[in-house]
Each structure stands twice: as C-alpha cells, then as structure tokens.
Design a protein around this motif. Structure first.
Motif, PDB file in Angstrom:
ATOM      1  N   GLN A  35       0.828  -1.212   0.000  1.00 47.90           N
ATOM      2  CA  GLN A  35       0.000   0.000   0.000  1.00 47.90           C
ATOM      3  C   GLN A  35       0.859   1.257   0.000  1.00 47.90           C
ATOM      4  OE1 GLN A  35      -2.317  -0.841   3.515  1.00 47.90           O
ATOM      5  NE2 GLN A  35      -3.890  -1.961   2.369  1.00 47.90           N
ATOM      6  N   ARG A  36       1.926   1.255   0.800  1.00 46.70           N
ATOM      7  CA  ARG A  36       2.806   2.422   0.858  1.00 46.70           C
ATOM      8  C   ARG A  36       3.521   2.634  -0.473  1.00 46.70           C
ATOM      9  NH1 ARG A  36       5.485   1.348   6.859  1.00 46.70           N
ATOM     10  NH2 ARG A  36       3.469   1.203   7.936  1.00 46.70           N
ATOM     11  N   ALA A  37       3.960   1.551  -1.086  1.00 45.80           N
ATOM     12  CA  ALA A  37       4.637   1.658  -2.380  1.00 45.80           C
ATOM     13  C   ALA A  37       3.670   2.170  -3.447  1.00 45.80           C
ATOM     14  CB  ALA A  37       5.225   0.306  -2.777  1.00 45.80           C
ATOM     15  N   MET A  38       2.449   1.686  -3.413  1.00 48.19           N
ATOM     16  CA  MET A  38       1.443   2.151  -4.376  1.00 48.19           C
ATOM     17  C   MET A  38       1.156   3.635  -4.159  1.00 48.19           C
ATOM     18  SD  MET A  38       0.742  -0.352  -6.375  1.00 48.19           S
ATOM     19  CE  MET A  38      -0.845  -0.019  -7.130  1.00 48.19           C
ATOM     20  N   ALA A  39       1.049   4.059  -2.901  1.00 50.70           N
ATOM     21  CA  ALA A  39       0.798   5.466  -2.595  1.00 50.70           C
ATOM     22  C   ALA A  39       1.956   6.346  -3.060  1.00 50.70           C
ATOM     23  CB  ALA A  39       0.562   5.641  -1.090  1.00 50.70           C
ATOM     24  N   ALA A  40       3.157   5.766  -3.099  1.00 54.92           N
ATOM     25  CA  ALA A  40       4.332   6.503  -3.561  1.00 54.92           C
ATOM     26  C   ALA A  40       4.461   6.461  -5.082  1.00 54.92           C
ATOM     27  CB  ALA A  40       5.593   5.923  -2.917  1.00 54.92           C
ATOM     28  N   GLY A  41       3.477   5.825  -5.739  1.00 52.06           N
ATOM     29  CA  GLY A  41       3.462   5.778  -7.197  1.00 52.06           C
ATOM     30  C   GLY A  41       4.296   4.669  -7.801  1.00 52.06           C
ATOM     31  N   ALA A  42       4.602   3.630  -7.010  1.00 49.27           N
ATOM     32  CA  ALA A  42       5.492   2.576  -7.495  1.00 49.27           C
ATOM     33  C   ALA A  42       4.823   1.616  -8.474  1.00 49.27           C
ATOM     34  CB  ALA A  42       6.068   1.790  -6.320  1.00 49.27           C
ATOM     35  N   GLY A  43       3.525   1.385  -8.366  1.00 44.73           N
ATOM     36  CA  GLY A  43       2.856   0.463  -9.267  1.00 44.73           C
ATOM     37  C   GLY A  43       3.381  -0.960  -9.185  1.00 44.73           C
ATOM     38  N   VAL A  44       3.776  -1.375  -8.001  1.00 47.08           N
ATOM     39  CA  VAL A  44       4.364  -2.691  -7.786  1.00 47.08           C
ATOM     40  C   VAL A  44       3.272  -3.690  -7.404  1.00 47.08           C
ATOM     41  CG1 VAL A  44       4.907  -2.206  -5.361  1.00 47.08           C
ATOM     42  CG2 VAL A  44       6.247  -3.886  -6.584  1.00 47.08           C
ATOM     43  N   SER A  45       3.400  -4.932  -7.841  1.00 52.15           N
ATOM     44  CA  SER A  45       2.406  -5.948  -7.491  1.00 52.15           C
ATOM     45  C   SER A  45       2.708  -6.520  -6.109  1.00 52.15           C
ATOM     46  CB  SER A  45       2.411  -7.086  -8.518  1.00 52.15           C
ATOM     47  OG  SER A  45       3.571  -7.879  -8.367  1.00 52.15           O
ATOM     48  N   LEU A  46       1.678  -7.058  -5.483  1.00 59.95           N
ATOM     49  CA  LEU A  46       1.863  -7.690  -4.173  1.00 59.95           C
ATOM     50  C   LEU A  46       2.804  -8.882  -4.294  1.00 59.95           C
ATOM     51  CD1 LEU A  46       1.174  -7.631  -1.176  1.00 59.95           C
ATOM     52  CD2 LEU A  46      -0.902  -8.933  -1.678  1.00 59.95           C
ATOM     53  N   ALA A  47       2.737  -9.606  -5.398  1.00 58.30           N
ATOM     54  CA  ALA A  47       3.638 -10.749  -5.612  1.00 58.30           C
ATOM     55  C   ALA A  47       5.100 -10.289  -5.635  1.00 58.30           C
ATOM     56  CB  ALA A  47       3.286 -11.468  -6.903  1.00 58.30           C
ATOM     57  N   THR A  48       5.363  -9.152  -6.252  1.00 53.04           N
ATOM     58  CA  THR A  48       6.725  -8.607  -6.278  1.00 53.04           C
ATOM     59  C   THR A  48       7.175  -8.216  -4.886  1.00 53.04           C
ATOM     60  OG1 THR A  48       6.540  -7.870  -8.558  1.00 53.04           O
ATOM     61  CG2 THR A  48       8.182  -6.748  -7.204  1.00 53.04           C
ATOM     62  N   VAL A  49       6.256  -7.677  -4.089  1.00 53.69           N
ATOM     63  CA  VAL A  49       6.583  -7.332  -2.702  1.00 53.69           C
ATOM     64  C   VAL A  49       7.029  -8.592  -1.965  1.00 53.69           C
ATOM     65  CG1 VAL A  49       5.671  -6.493  -0.499  1.00 53.69           C
ATOM     66  CG2 VAL A  49       5.064  -5.320  -2.628  1.00 53.69           C
ATOM     67  N   TYR A  50       6.244  -9.654  -2.071  1.00 51.67           N
ATOM     68  CA  TYR A  50       6.586 -10.903  -1.380  1.00 51.67           C
ATOM     69  C   TYR A  50       7.917 -11.476  -1.877  1.00 51.67           C
ATOM     70  CZ  TYR A  50       2.239 -11.417   1.232  1.00 51.67           C
ATOM     71  OH  TYR A  50       1.213 -11.243   2.118  1.00 51.67           O
ATOM     72  N   ARG A  51       8.141 -11.477  -3.190  1.00 53.19           N
ATOM     73  CA  ARG A  51       9.400 -12.014  -3.729  1.00 53.19           C
ATOM     74  C   ARG A  51      10.593 -11.179  -3.261  1.00 53.19           C
ATOM     75  NH1 ARG A  51       6.252 -12.788  -8.384  1.00 53.19           N
ATOM     76  NH2 ARG A  51       7.028 -10.851  -9.295  1.00 53.19           N
ATOM     77  N   THR A  52      10.410  -9.870  -3.231  1.00 47.70           N
ATOM     78  CA  THR A  52      11.490  -8.975  -2.802  1.00 47.70           C
ATOM     79  C   THR A  52      11.809  -9.186  -1.328  1.00 47.70           C
ATOM     80  OG1 THR A  52      10.851  -7.353  -4.469  1.00 47.70           O
ATOM     81  CG2 THR A  52      12.214  -6.557  -2.640  1.00 47.70           C
ATOM     82  N   LEU A  53      10.774  -9.273  -0.506  1.00 49.05           N
ATOM     83  CA  LEU A  53      10.988  -9.504   0.929  1.00 49.05           C
ATOM     84  C   LEU A  53      11.683 -10.839   1.166  1.00 49.05           C
ATOM     85  CD1 LEU A  53       7.589  -8.188   2.326  1.00 49.05           C
ATOM     86  CD2 LEU A  53       9.841  -7.105   2.567  1.00 49.05           C
ATOM     87  N   SER A  54      11.269 -11.854   0.441  1.00 46.66           N
ATOM     88  CA  SER A  54      11.887 -13.173   0.579  1.00 46.66           C
ATOM     89  C   SER A  54      13.365 -13.130   0.206  1.00 46.66           C
ATOM     90  CB  SER A  54      11.144 -14.182  -0.297  1.00 46.66           C
ATOM     91  OG  SER A  54      11.746 -15.448  -0.202  1.00 46.66           O
ATOM     92  N   ALA A  55      13.686 -12.450  -0.879  1.00 47.41           N
ATOM     93  CA  ALA A  55      15.086 -12.342  -1.307  1.00 47.41           C
ATOM     94  C   ALA A  55      15.909 -11.557  -0.291  1.00 47.41           C
ATOM     95  CB  ALA A  55      15.165 -11.688  -2.685  1.00 47.41           C
ATOM     96  N   LEU A  56      15.351 -10.475   0.241  1.00 45.75           N
ATOM     97  CA  LEU A  56      16.071  -9.686   1.249  1.00 45.75           C
ATOM     98  C   LEU A  56      16.281 -10.480   2.531  1.00 45.75           C
ATOM     99  CD1 LEU A  56      14.409  -6.187   0.785  1.00 45.75           C
ATOM    100  CD2 LEU A  56      16.795  -6.793   0.305  1.00 45.75           C
ATOM    101  N   GLU A  57      15.299 -11.284   2.895  1.00 49.72           N
ATOM    102  CA  GLU A  57      15.449 -12.128   4.087  1.00 49.72           C
ATOM    103  C   GLU A  57      16.542 -13.173   3.853  1.00 49.72           C
ATOM    104  OE1 GLU A  57      12.857 -14.939   7.114  1.00 49.72           O
ATOM    105  OE2 GLU A  57      12.023 -14.463   5.157  1.00 49.72           O
ATOM    106  N   THR A  58      16.537 -13.804   2.695  1.00 49.72           N
ATOM    107  CA  THR A  58      17.550 -14.802   2.362  1.00 49.72           C
ATOM    108  C   THR A  58      18.949 -14.191   2.390  1.00 49.72           C
ATOM    109  OG1 THR A  58      15.992 -16.047   1.009  1.00 49.72           O
ATOM    110  CG2 THR A  58      18.321 -16.413   0.565  1.00 49.72           C
ATOM    111  N   GLN A  59      19.057 -12.939   1.963  1.00 46.53           N
ATOM    112  CA  GLN A  59      20.342 -12.240   1.958  1.00 46.53           C
ATOM    113  C   GLN A  59      20.732 -11.700   3.339  1.00 46.53           C
ATOM    114  OE1 GLN A  59      22.634 -11.713  -0.715  1.00 46.53           O
ATOM    115  NE2 GLN A  59      21.421 -13.451  -1.384  1.00 46.53           N
ATOM    116  N   GLY A  60      19.861 -11.884   4.335  1.00 48.27           N
ATOM    117  CA  GLY A  60      20.162 -11.425   5.691  1.00 48.27           C
ATOM    118  C   GLY A  60      19.995  -9.935   5.900  1.00 48.27           C
ATOM    119  N   MET A  61      19.262  -9.272   5.003  1.00 47.23           N
ATOM    120  CA  MET A  61      19.095  -7.826   5.095  1.00 47.23           C
ATOM    121  C   MET A  61      17.896  -7.412   5.934  1.00 47.23           C
ATOM    122  SD  MET A  61      21.688  -6.674   3.555  1.00 47.23           S
ATOM    123  CE  MET A  61      21.275  -4.940   3.504  1.00 47.23           C
TER     124      MET A  61
END
Length: 140
Positions: A46-72
């Motif tokens: 929701q915050r990304a959409m409000a900022a005009g990002a136009g990102v899908s929820l699936a991309t949010v989940y994939r990005t979070l998963s990758a960042l978690e795997t990387q220890g970030m």
C-alpha cells in the motif's frame, strides 16, 4: 543508517542475489528503508502504491523473501498477526506487541539480558541468540 544508504544496501543485496532492480522494486526498497514501524507485506504494498510505485503484491513478497535470504531483513511472526519485517541492522532488541492494537514496540533492557544469560549459565549453556516477545495490553 539513513534511508538512502539502507535502500542502496537493500538494492546491492538483491543484485548479489541475481534479482533485477526495476523502477518499481527500487521504489519499494525506498519505502521499506523508510519504515519506522514493523510493516507487513500488505502495508508495504500500500505504501509503495501510494508513492506511485505500481508494484504488485507478488513482487513485494518475492522482494521480501530475497532480502530475508540475503540477511538484510528479519521476518517477525507474532501470534495471530501477518508476518512483519524489519531491517537486520545488527542491534539486538526485543519486542512488545499490544494485543488490542497490534502495535509493535522495540525495547532493550539490560536486566533482562543479564538474567537470561545467568539462567542459561546455571543450566550449563550460553546464549547464541534469542527473541523475546511480550504480548501486552494497557492497564485499565
């Protein structure tokens, strides 16, 4: 770490993982880097959409998963709540979760830390890592 530096660190970690940094993903990383609370994936979307990002929820989940795997980032799973996320910036803290509002508060208490170490030592152990979650409600 300031927002732009944290967002850049997230971006660098994703690149190392072979994740392509799109305009939408870069905007999501800035939103995540700026979060001062413990947002869940839907809130970040929701915050990304409000900022005009136009990102899908699936991309949010994939990005979070990758960042978690990387220890970030760390994934926090509190009772009865969707998973929440926070930067894995290395400073230890514990959490209090308001069971009525869902608010998550960070705290550090040296007495609790000492007591936990003492208990582990009395039982012949040393603490490698731990998480403490207190589920609370305001006194009436």
């Amino acid at each position: 770490m300031e927002i732009e530096n944290r967002a850049q660190a997230f971006e660098d970690a994703l690149r190392r993982a072979g994740v392509r940094i799109t305009r939408q993903r870069a905007a999501l990383l800035r939103v995540l880097a700026a979060a001062e609370d413990h947002p869940d994936a839907t809130q970040l979307h929701q915050r990304a959409m409000a900022a005009g990002a136009g990102v899908s929820l699936a991309t949010v989940y994939r990005t979070l998963s990758a960042l978690e795997t990387q220890g970030m980032i760390q994934k926090l799973e509190f009772e009865g709540e969707p998973a929440r996320f926070e930067p894995a910036d290395g400073h230890h803290h514990d959490h209090m979760i308001d069971v009525e509002t869902g608010e998550v508060m960070e705290f550090v208490n040296e007495r609790i830390e000492r007591l936990q170490a003492e208990i582990a030592a009395e039982m012949g152990y040393e603490i490698v890592r731990h998480r403490l979650e207190l589920y609370v409600r305001r006194r009436r």
